[in-house]
Design an enzyme around this catalytic site. Sequence first.
Site, PDB file in Angstrom:
ATOM      1  N   SER A 142       0.858  -1.181   0.000  1.00 18.63           N
ATOM      2  CA  SER A 142       0.000   0.000   0.000  1.00 18.63           C
ATOM      3  C   SER A 142       0.895   1.232   0.000  1.00 18.63           C
ATOM      4  CB  SER A 142      -0.860   0.007   1.268  1.00 18.63           C
ATOM      5  OG  SER A 142      -1.456   1.270   1.471  1.00 18.63           O
ATOM      6  N   TYR A 155      -2.697  -0.870  10.361  1.00 18.43           N
ATOM      7  CA  TYR A 155      -2.570  -1.037   8.906  1.00 18.43           C
ATOM      8  C   TYR A 155      -1.204  -0.555   8.422  1.00 18.43           C
ATOM      9  CZ  TYR A 155      -4.094  -0.887   3.987  1.00 18.43           C
ATOM     10  OH  TYR A 155      -4.228  -1.089   2.627  1.00 18.43           O
TER      11      TYR A 155
HETATM   12  P1  NAD Z   1     -11.575  -5.904  -0.316  1.00 18.63           P
HETATM   13  O1  NAD Z   1     -12.218  -5.718   1.002  1.00 18.63           O
HETATM   14  O2  NAD Z   1     -12.335  -5.601  -1.566  1.00 18.63           O
HETATM   15  O3  NAD Z   1     -11.007  -7.394  -0.443  1.00 18.63           O
HETATM   16  C1  NAD Z   1     -10.334  -8.023   0.607  1.00 18.63           C
HETATM   17  C2  NAD Z   1     -10.235  -9.490   0.322  1.00 18.63           C
HETATM   18  O4  NAD Z   1      -9.586 -10.117   1.441  1.00 18.63           O
HETATM   19  C3  NAD Z   1     -11.601 -10.174   0.178  1.00 18.63           C
HETATM   20  O5  NAD Z   1     -11.532 -11.183  -0.807  1.00 18.63           O
HETATM   21  C4  NAD Z   1     -11.824 -10.785   1.550  1.00 18.63           C
HETATM   22  O6  NAD Z   1     -12.696 -11.886   1.539  1.00 18.63           O
HETATM   23  C5  NAD Z   1     -10.410 -11.190   1.883  1.00 18.63           C
HETATM   24  N1  NAD Z   1     -10.206 -11.437   3.306  1.00 18.63           N
HETATM   25  C6  NAD Z   1     -10.427 -10.609   4.353  1.00 18.63           C
HETATM   26  N2  NAD Z   1     -10.189 -11.262   5.520  1.00 18.63           N
HETATM   27  C7  NAD Z   1      -9.785 -12.508   5.185  1.00 18.63           C
HETATM   28  C8  NAD Z   1      -9.395 -13.652   5.930  1.00 18.63           C
HETATM   29  N3  NAD Z   1      -9.374 -13.652   7.264  1.00 18.63           N
HETATM   30  N4  NAD Z   1      -9.046 -14.772   5.254  1.00 18.63           N
HETATM   31  C9  NAD Z   1      -9.080 -14.814   3.901  1.00 18.63           C
HETATM   32  N5  NAD Z   1      -9.455 -13.759   3.150  1.00 18.63           N
HETATM   33  C10 NAD Z   1      -9.787 -12.625   3.776  1.00 18.63           C
HETATM   34  O7  NAD Z   1     -10.239  -5.036  -0.231  1.00 18.63           O
HETATM   35  P2  NAD Z   1      -9.256  -4.471  -1.363  1.00 18.63           P
HETATM   36  O8  NAD Z   1      -9.385  -3.002  -1.338  1.00 18.63           O
HETATM   37  O9  NAD Z   1      -9.400  -5.209  -2.635  1.00 18.63           O
HETATM   38  O10 NAD Z   1      -7.853  -4.799  -0.675  1.00 18.63           O
HETATM   39  C11 NAD Z   1      -7.036  -5.876  -1.094  1.00 18.63           C
HETATM   40  C12 NAD Z   1      -5.623  -5.597  -0.650  1.00 18.63           C
HETATM   41  O11 NAD Z   1      -5.172  -4.373  -1.243  1.00 18.63           O
HETATM   42  C13 NAD Z   1      -5.481  -5.429   0.864  1.00 18.63           C
HETATM   43  O12 NAD Z   1      -4.269  -6.022   1.298  1.00 18.63           O
HETATM   44  C14 NAD Z   1      -5.405  -3.917   1.025  1.00 18.63           C
HETATM   45  O13 NAD Z   1      -4.706  -3.542   2.174  1.00 18.63           O
HETATM   46  C15 NAD Z   1      -4.659  -3.533  -0.236  1.00 18.63           C
HETATM   47  N6  NAD Z   1      -4.835  -2.143  -0.616  1.00 18.63           N
HETATM   48  C16 NAD Z   1      -6.062  -1.654  -0.960  1.00 18.63           C
HETATM   49  C17 NAD Z   1      -6.164  -0.326  -1.324  1.00 18.63           C
HETATM   50  C18 NAD Z   1      -7.459   0.287  -1.741  1.00 18.63           C
HETATM   51  O14 NAD Z   1      -7.512   1.506  -1.912  1.00 18.63           O
HETATM   52  N7  NAD Z   1      -8.526  -0.483  -1.931  1.00 18.63           N
HETATM   53  C19 NAD Z   1      -5.038   0.502  -1.344  1.00 18.63           C
HETATM   54  C20 NAD Z   1      -3.816  -0.039  -0.977  1.00 18.63           C
HETATM   55  C21 NAD Z   1      -3.719  -1.365  -0.625  1.00 18.63           C
END
Ligand code: NAD
Length: 259
Positions: A142, A155
Amino acid sequence: MELKGKTAVVTGSTSGIGLGIAHAFAKAGANVVLNGLGTADEHAATVADVGRHGTKVVFDGANMLRPDEIGAMLEKAEADFDGVDILVNNAGIQHVSPIEDFPPEKWDAIIAINLTSSFHTIRHVVPAMKARNWGRIINVCSAHSIRASAHKAAYVAAKHGLAGLTKVVALECAKSGVTVNAISPGFVWTPLVEAQLPDIAKAEGVSIEEAKAIVLKRQPSGEFATVDQIGSLATFLASEPAAAITGSNYSIDGGWTTQ
Ligand code: NAD
């Protein structure tokens, strides 16, 4: 980019960025093991959706809080597909709160899912990848692996930790044909970001729409990155031409971390 014949495990791929990466990999010809939370019907629909690109797609519900389930998922994937070529550590959760109110159980869950689960997946796949002289590990970090924001103690700590883990394992694998890289998105419009808006709105005393604008102020482009863009970068890092790239942390954040 071509990933034909490769098998990828993408944690947290039932939604958002992980799902985008799963689609991109399948389009490039890879078999995909999907993982994440949700109901059996939702998982079946996601398998069918990603499966429409024509490769083999399965779902494994391993909970990233459980090292035993993580190990079992990878063992099964290795047996079913004759090895795991590409591992994407993407599962993640968020909680937004000042440090003095930060619930210890939220801290523990964020560190476990966003950081420690990657230790367990990586230590499992590295021996077989090294033995085959080929492997790709991609950690979804991130902008918060590089910069901090108030109220995101767990985080930011987890993502800085994951960026460090990326560098260490890259060094350990440097001579083995196994690359280890991080992708660091800024804000991407996914359920994880959407779920933060009520807390930000509450903390700042503003509406949800105004909270969205506050979020986007961090990103000089003024736009959210997309899951397709992240899927494309992940596909490149997983491909043959990326063989010399290891230990890198790629920002995809509309300029956020240049500031
Ligand atoms: P999201 O909430 O859409 O997806 C998260 C995924 O993780 C889902 O498939 C969920 O089922 C899974 N998950 C959560 N807890 C779990 C567990 N205990 N066991 C197995 N699976 C689990 O989120 P996203 O925005 O797509 O984020 C995905 C990654 O990208 C994360 O690591 C997040 O920190 C990172 N990220 C997101 C953003 C953003 O702006 N969306 C920015 C930077 C980094």
